[in-house]
Scaffold this motif. Structure first.
Motif, PDB file in Angstrom:
ATOM      1  N   THR A   1       0.837  -1.195   0.000  1.00 54.19           N
ATOM      2  CA  THR A   1       0.000   0.000   0.000  1.00 54.19           C
ATOM      3  C   THR A   1       0.875   1.249   0.000  1.00 54.19           C
ATOM      4  OG1 THR A   1      -1.893   1.085   1.060  1.00 54.19           O
ATOM      5  CG2 THR A   1      -0.213   0.163   2.528  1.00 54.19           C
ATOM      6  N   GLY A   2       0.308   2.361  -0.417  1.00 51.98           N
ATOM      7  CA  GLY A   2       1.028   3.635  -0.385  1.00 51.98           C
ATOM      8  C   GLY A   2       1.997   3.815  -1.536  1.00 51.98           C
ATOM      9  N   ARG A   3       2.975   4.692  -1.325  1.00 56.50           N
ATOM     10  CA  ARG A   3       3.947   4.999  -2.374  1.00 56.50           C
ATOM     11  C   ARG A   3       5.361   4.584  -2.017  1.00 56.50           C
ATOM     12  NH1 ARG A   3       3.880  10.872  -3.866  1.00 56.50           N
ATOM     13  NH2 ARG A   3       5.235  10.066  -5.490  1.00 56.50           N
ATOM     14  N   TYR A   4       5.637   4.441  -0.704  1.00 57.58           N
ATOM     15  CA  TYR A   4       6.996   4.150  -0.263  1.00 57.58           C
ATOM     16  C   TYR A   4       7.024   2.957   0.687  1.00 57.58           C
ATOM     17  CZ  TYR A   4       7.624   8.883  -2.010  1.00 57.58           C
ATOM     18  OH  TYR A   4       7.632   9.997  -2.805  1.00 57.58           O
ATOM     19  N   CYS A   5       8.137   2.233   0.684  1.00 56.46           N
ATOM     20  CA  CYS A   5       8.336   1.141   1.634  1.00 56.46           C
ATOM     21  C   CYS A   5       8.644   1.744   3.003  1.00 56.46           C
ATOM     22  CB  CYS A   5       9.460   0.210   1.171  1.00 56.46           C
ATOM     23  SG  CYS A   5      11.099   0.983   1.166  1.00 56.46           S
ATOM     24  N   LYS A   6       8.642   0.904   4.026  1.00 53.18           N
ATOM     25  CA  LYS A   6       8.871   1.392   5.396  1.00 53.18           C
ATOM     26  C   LYS A   6      10.229   2.083   5.540  1.00 53.18           C
ATOM     27  CE  LYS A   6       5.451  -0.829   7.862  1.00 53.18           C
ATOM     28  NZ  LYS A   6       4.286  -0.034   7.833  1.00 53.18           N
ATOM     29  N   SER A   7      11.288   1.473   5.001  1.00 55.78           N
ATOM     30  CA  SER A   7      12.621   2.062   5.174  1.00 55.78           C
ATOM     31  C   SER A   7      12.740   3.406   4.450  1.00 55.78           C
ATOM     32  CB  SER A   7      13.722   1.100   4.731  1.00 55.78           C
ATOM     33  OG  SER A   7      13.584   0.770   3.381  1.00 55.78           O
ATOM     34  N   CYS A   8      12.151   3.531   3.267  1.00 56.84           N
ATOM     35  CA  CYS A   8      12.199   4.810   2.549  1.00 56.84           C
ATOM     36  C   CYS A   8      11.339   5.858   3.258  1.00 56.84           C
ATOM     37  CB  CYS A   8      11.751   4.642   1.106  1.00 56.84           C
ATOM     38  SG  CYS A   8      12.984   3.823   0.068  1.00 56.84           S
ATOM     39  N   THR A   9      10.220   5.448   3.847  1.00 56.53           N
ATOM     40  CA  THR A   9       9.372   6.372   4.598  1.00 56.53           C
ATOM     41  C   THR A   9      10.146   6.945   5.778  1.00 56.53           C
ATOM     42  OG1 THR A   9       7.362   5.194   3.961  1.00 56.53           O
ATOM     43  CG2 THR A   9       7.222   6.597   5.913  1.00 56.53           C
ATOM     44  N   VAL A  10      10.857   6.074   6.507  1.00 54.39           N
ATOM     45  CA  VAL A  10      11.654   6.521   7.648  1.00 54.39           C
ATOM     46  C   VAL A  10      12.741   7.486   7.182  1.00 54.39           C
ATOM     47  CG1 VAL A  10      13.310   5.739   9.402  1.00 54.39           C
ATOM     48  CG2 VAL A  10      11.168   4.505   9.078  1.00 54.39           C
ATOM     49  N   ARG A  11      13.412   7.140   6.085  1.00 56.08           N
ATOM     50  CA  ARG A  11      14.477   7.987   5.544  1.00 56.08           C
ATOM     51  C   ARG A  11      13.937   9.350   5.098  1.00 56.08           C
ATOM     52  NH1 ARG A  11      16.658   4.653   1.395  1.00 56.08           N
ATOM     53  NH2 ARG A  11      16.709   2.951   2.860  1.00 56.08           N
ATOM     54  N   LEU A  12      12.806   9.346   4.407  1.00 54.87           N
ATOM     55  CA  LEU A  12      12.214  10.602   3.939  1.00 54.87           C
ATOM     56  C   LEU A  12      11.775  11.480   5.111  1.00 54.87           C
ATOM     57  CD1 LEU A  12      10.132   9.311   0.914  1.00 54.87           C
ATOM     58  CD2 LEU A  12      12.014  10.938   0.818  1.00 54.87           C
TER      59      LEU A  12
END
Length: 131
Positions: free
Chosen positions: A91-102
């Motif tokens: 779901t969404g646009r980003y994976c968990k690790s990329c979300t944390v990084r962003l």
């Protein structure tokens, strides 16, 4: 206030944040609630089944997935990918690790911006009797 034409129905509406008019927003929400109810009743339904049964486009269902309103349980060959790194997501646009990084990057950028001061502001005192 800025006014725009709704791209769905053509009506003129006061633009605040939504790209479509209030009437179309309500219709869109009702459509999503129908999809949501169907998916609750048929949790293993495929995107194609939902599309066929409800008469809505698969693109609209993908939009709900990208917005995080729906989540893939069984991907039956359908795969969403992270917009940043390309990893599979449900779901969404980003994976968990990329979300944390962003989030960390945005937080750092906000802190950098809030500490920078650009110029100073002064008040001007007028002398009495001079205009």
């Amino acid at each position: 206030m800025e006014y725009r034409n709704c791209p769905r129905c053509g009506a003129l509406f006061p633009y605040i944040s939504s790209p479509i008019c209030e009437k179309c927003v309500k219709e869109e929400e009702a459509l999503f609630q129908g999809v949501r109810a169907y998916v609750k009743e048929h949790p293993n339904a495929t995107i194609l089944e939902v599309s066929t049964e409800l008469g809505i486009s698969t693109q609209k269902i993908y939009k709900y997935l990208r917005e995080g309103k729906l989540e893939l349980i069984n991907n039956d060959g359908i795969e969403l990918k992270c917009d940043r790194c390309g990893k599979p997501i449900t779901t969404g646009r980003y994976c968990k690790s990329c979300t944390v990084r962003l989030e960390a990057d945005l937080s750092g950028a906000y802190q950098d911006f809030s500490y920078k001061r650009i110029g100073k502001m002064h008040t001007y005192k007028r002398e009495k009797g001079k205009d």
